[in-house]
Design a protein around this motif. Structure first.
Motif, short mmCIF file in Angstrom:
data_model
loop_
_atom_site.label_atom_id
_atom_site.label_comp_id
_atom_site.label_asym_id
_atom_site.label_seq_id
_atom_site.Cartn_x
_atom_site.Cartn_y
_atom_site.Cartn_z
N ILE A 67 0.61 -1.11 -0.01
CA ILE A 67 -0.17 0.01 0.00
C ILE A 67 1.10 1.20 0.05
N PHE A 68 1.38 1.44 1.05
CA PHE A 68 2.77 2.75 1.11
C PHE A 68 4.04 2.33 0.43
N GLY A 69 4.31 1.36 -0.67
CA GLY A 69 5.15 1.79 -1.44
C GLY A 69 4.65 1.67 -2.76
N ALA A 70 3.74 1.60 -2.88
CA ALA A 70 3.02 1.26 -3.82
C ALA A 70 2.27 2.63 -4.61
N ILE A 71 1.99 3.93 -3.48
CA ILE A 71 1.33 5.16 -3.12
C ILE A 71 2.66 6.18 -3.60
N ALA A 275 -0.47 -4.81 -4.38
CA ALA A 275 0.39 -3.12 -4.67
C ALA A 275 -0.23 -2.07 -6.53
N LEU A 276 -0.80 -3.26 -7.50
CA LEU A 276 -1.03 -2.74 -9.42
C LEU A 276 -2.32 -2.26 -8.58
N ILE A 277 -3.08 -2.09 -7.82
CA ILE A 277 -4.73 -1.49 -7.56
C ILE A 277 -4.02 -0.33 -6.60
N ALA A 282 -4.41 5.21 -6.44
CA ALA A 282 -2.69 6.73 -6.25
C ALA A 282 -3.08 7.77 -7.28
N MET A 283 -2.79 7.16 -8.04
CA MET A 283 -2.04 8.32 -9.67
C MET A 283 -3.58 8.31 -10.19
N SER A 284 -5.00 7.95 -10.10
CA SER A 284 -6.29 8.13 -10.22
C SER A 284 -6.97 9.55 -9.11
N LEU A 292 -0.11 13.88 -4.44
CA LEU A 292 0.51 13.51 -5.03
C LEU A 292 2.18 13.61 -4.54
N ALA A 293 2.23 14.61 -4.65
CA ALA A 293 4.02 14.93 -4.74
C ALA A 293 4.35 14.65 -2.87
N SER A 294 3.16 15.50 -2.41
CA SER A 294 3.00 15.74 -0.74
C SER A 294 3.45 14.23 -0.40
#
Length: 468
Positions: A67-71, A275-277, A282-284, A292-294
């Protein structure tokens, strides 16, 4: 949406194709007596059916990682999808399958023992310490993330939540594996995955959001280069040496060798899907905006809460609590359990008595609790890099195992060399490393990795049956 669906299909297909290919390479002896029966002790060696073992292992290796790594990895845009998919199939899945299989075939031995057996005793103490440190960092990171969200939801001081979490850690770590972990963790493991499926379904059906495609890569900006930072940022969703610390827990419970494919490779595929989900969500949700950068470099737990509530309301909040509080806590206690097992194996201590388990566990808990007062992002980066070093060692040990048994070793050797390049490049140019010029550090990393690969092949190909 096409990018997401293609990646999802590739991950699912890999379980039936590449996972089975690895199983054929290593071979399966269905008549072999596994450690669960051979060394059954009612504490750590307890037979467990394959579905329960799969869910327990999935929950153990997942936690906040995918979750955190993917975000945080979402900041790199859709290129993160490629690493999640290819990393899961050809690196993480391979790493997890062989670490589990080698442990099952070596009496549930912890990873320092496995690494020592195949790479030599000189490296044993180093990796024992590194794995123990990794486990302590995981518990610290997962407890901090969970306490952070609980504090934001309840207005209760984060330190009170940390104390409560670590009390639970101690209880679950000391109990026999089938009393708490074997009974309730499969339920949490299933809920953890269901949570992600519900969120991605709500995202797809919501007209206000569009799923990222490879063609939208330019919308995502970061001052971090994709290589090597993406490959370290997304660890548990692609390849993680932390999994090596968790494999012996379930390896001591596997009933039959034929279950190894489902339990170890299967759990990694599920984590890759998770992770893909989360990278997609996060991107969407933020779509390359400054929000997102924050997230990068800070605890993403609040972002998880915001995304969950926005997509499925109150239900989303409940799921966020399960996903970012309960499940990481359950992974945190198994990481400390693994540290206890590793220390006991290294010192040759019998774990039947509670008093012995307490002597090992209490110092581990005090150190891990102390690390929760350090900046989350700094702890996460050191965790991500240290687990990559462990993963390299496990893959090299698996390579020697395959060489000794005259099997095709390129499946483990290739990802080991790639990860070596990433690890060297990262420490040479990262802010917490030497901060060298990216081009120079990348060239150095490739040269060093190639030199090490030549040395490794010359050494072990000329010494067949090294483990005997």
């Amino acid at each position: 949406m096409y990018t997401f669906l293609i990646c999802l299909f590739a991950l699912i297909l890999s379980y039936f194709v590449y996972g089975k290919f690895l199983e054929r390479i290593i071979g399966v002896d269905e008549t072999a007596k596994t450690p669960a029966y051979e060394l059954e002790d009612g504490v750590d060696y307890v037979p467990m059916n394959k579905y329960r073992a799969l869910l327990v292992h999935f929950l153990n290796i997942a936690g906040l990682g995918p979750i955190f790594g993917a975000i945080q990895g979402a900041l790199f845009g859709p290129s993160a999808f490629l690493w999640i998919v290819l990393g899961t199939i050809f690196a993480g899945g391979v790493h997890d399958f062989f670490e589990g299989a080698m442990s099952v075939r070596n009496d549930g031995l912890s990873m320092p023992g496995i690494i020592s057996k195949y790479l030599g005793d000189r490296v044993r103490k180093f990796f024992a310490v590194l794995i123990i440190i990794t486990c302590i960092l995981v518990a610290s990171v997962f407890a901090s993330g969970s306490a952070d969200l609980l504090s934001s939801l309840t207005n209760i001081d984060i330190h009170i939540w940390l104390v409560a979490i670590f009390i639970y850690f101690l209880i679950a770590t000391l109990f026999p594996v089938d009393k708490i972990i074997g009974k309730i963790y499969p339920i949490f493991g299933a809920l953890f995955f269901i949570m992600a499926v519900l969120l991605i379904s709500a995202l797809i059906l919501n007209p206000n959001y569009s799923l990222p495609e490879f063609t939208t890569a330019g919308l995502y900006l970061t001052d971090k280069a994709i290589f090597p930072f993406l490959f370290v940022t997304i660890a548990c969703g692609a390849i993680s040496g932390f999994h090596a610390s968790q494999a012996p827990i379930v390896a001591r419970c596997v009933k039959n060798e034929k279950d190894m494919h489902m339990v170890f490779y299967g759990a990694m595929v599920i984590e890759g899907i998770l992770a893909l989900i989360w990278a997609t969500i996060a991107m969407s949700f933020f779509h390359g905006q400054p929000q997102l950068a924050s997230i990068y470099g800070s605890s993403p737990s609040i972002a998880v809460k915001e995304m969950s509530i926005a997509l499925i309301g109150t239900v989303g909040l409940v799921l966020a609590i399960i996903g970012v509080v309960i499940c990481p806590i359950t992974s945190g206690d198994t990481s400390l359990r693994s540290a206890r097992i590793t220390i006991a194996d290294e010192l040759g201590l019998n774990q039947d008595k509670l008093k012995t388990r307490l002597k090992i566990s209490i110092p581990l808990f005090l150190v891990s609790f102390g690390l929760t007062f350090i900046d989350f992002s700094l702890v996460w980066r050191y965790f991500a890099w240290s687990q990559l070093i462990v993963a390299i060692a496990v893959l090299l040990a698996a390579t020697v195992y395959l060489i000794d048994n005259k099997k095709h070793f390129i499946v483990t050797f290739a990802p080991a060399i790639f990860c070596t390049v990433v690890a060297i490049a990262y420490i040479l140019q990262a802010s917490e490393g030497l901060r060298l010029d990216p081009f120079i550090s990348n060239v150095i990393s490739v040269i060093v990795a190639l030199a090490l690969s030549v040395y490794f092949i010359l050494k072990y190909r000329k010494q067949p049956n090294t483990t005997t």
